[in-house]
Scaffold this active site. Sequence first.
Site, PDB file in Angstrom:
ATOM      1  N   HIS A  96      -8.444 -27.285  -8.874  1.00  0.00           N
ATOM      2  CA  HIS A  96      -7.947 -26.184  -9.708  1.00  0.00           C
ATOM      3  C   HIS A  96      -9.109 -25.309 -10.167  1.00  0.00           C
ATOM      4  O   HIS A  96     -10.262 -25.726 -10.182  1.00  0.00           O
ATOM      5  CB  HIS A  96      -7.199 -26.741 -10.924  1.00  0.00           C
ATOM      6  CG  HIS A  96      -5.933 -27.426 -10.554  1.00  0.00           C
ATOM      7  ND1 HIS A  96      -4.739 -26.760 -10.417  1.00  0.00           N
ATOM      8  CD2 HIS A  96      -5.678 -28.721 -10.261  1.00  0.00           C
ATOM      9  CE1 HIS A  96      -3.799 -27.614 -10.070  1.00  0.00           C
ATOM     10  NE2 HIS A  96      -4.350 -28.821  -9.965  1.00  0.00           N
ATOM     11  N   ASN A 112      -2.272 -48.856   3.960  1.00  0.00           N
ATOM     12  CA  ASN A 112      -1.857 -49.938   3.076  1.00  0.00           C
ATOM     13  C   ASN A 112      -1.099 -49.381   1.871  1.00  0.00           C
ATOM     14  O   ASN A 112      -0.990 -48.166   1.692  1.00  0.00           O
ATOM     15  CB  ASN A 112      -3.070 -50.764   2.649  1.00  0.00           C
ATOM     16  CG  ASN A 112      -2.759 -52.248   2.581  1.00  0.00           C
ATOM     17  OD1 ASN A 112      -1.667 -52.640   2.156  1.00  0.00           O
ATOM     18  ND2 ASN A 112      -3.703 -53.070   2.988  1.00  0.00           N
TER      19      ASN A 112
END
Length: 192
Positions: free
Chosen positions: A119, A89
């Site tokens: 990270h 979608n």
Amino acid sequence: MELEKLLSKMAEEGVIHGGSEVNEAMVAVSDETRRLCAILNNGVYTNEEIREQVSRIIGQELDEGFSLFVPFTSDFGKNLTIGKNVFINSGCRFQDQGQIILGDESLIGHNVVFATINHDYNPSNRRTMYLKPIELKKRAWIGSNATILLGVTIGENSVVAAGSVVTKDVPPNTIVGGNPAKFLSNLEDKIK
């Protein structure tokens, strides 16, 4: 660096160091992917034209059952595998450097985020990225505004409720929800 070598290094090493040759190669692929996503998101296309454009973004031919409502964003594109009869979608974001695999007949709701990168926690090393894949097994359904984090597998037929943040694997035939997502129900309890 050739794409196959880059994908291999990313999969084997599971880490990209900021400023490295692998990082530079990844950025080059990402630059092209952002360009292709911008073209996709700023035009009016038939379903067939959308399939063709997404095929260029991911480097894989898609079946006629694939359907996507724009806008769509992929950070990298070339580490995304899409099965048959998948529906995505509008407003979804795919951070696929660590790999995203969408099994056959998967349903992805509005504004879903797939994040395959984390990270380094050390502030002086934040440009280092750790990669882990995300996999949706056959007929998985991800509700609107859910976030699926790196290293997660969503089991066959399972449902992730809207707005959930999934941090751990989801067993087959279950429904999970919340932040972090927790078991809510067995799928068989909801089937009438």
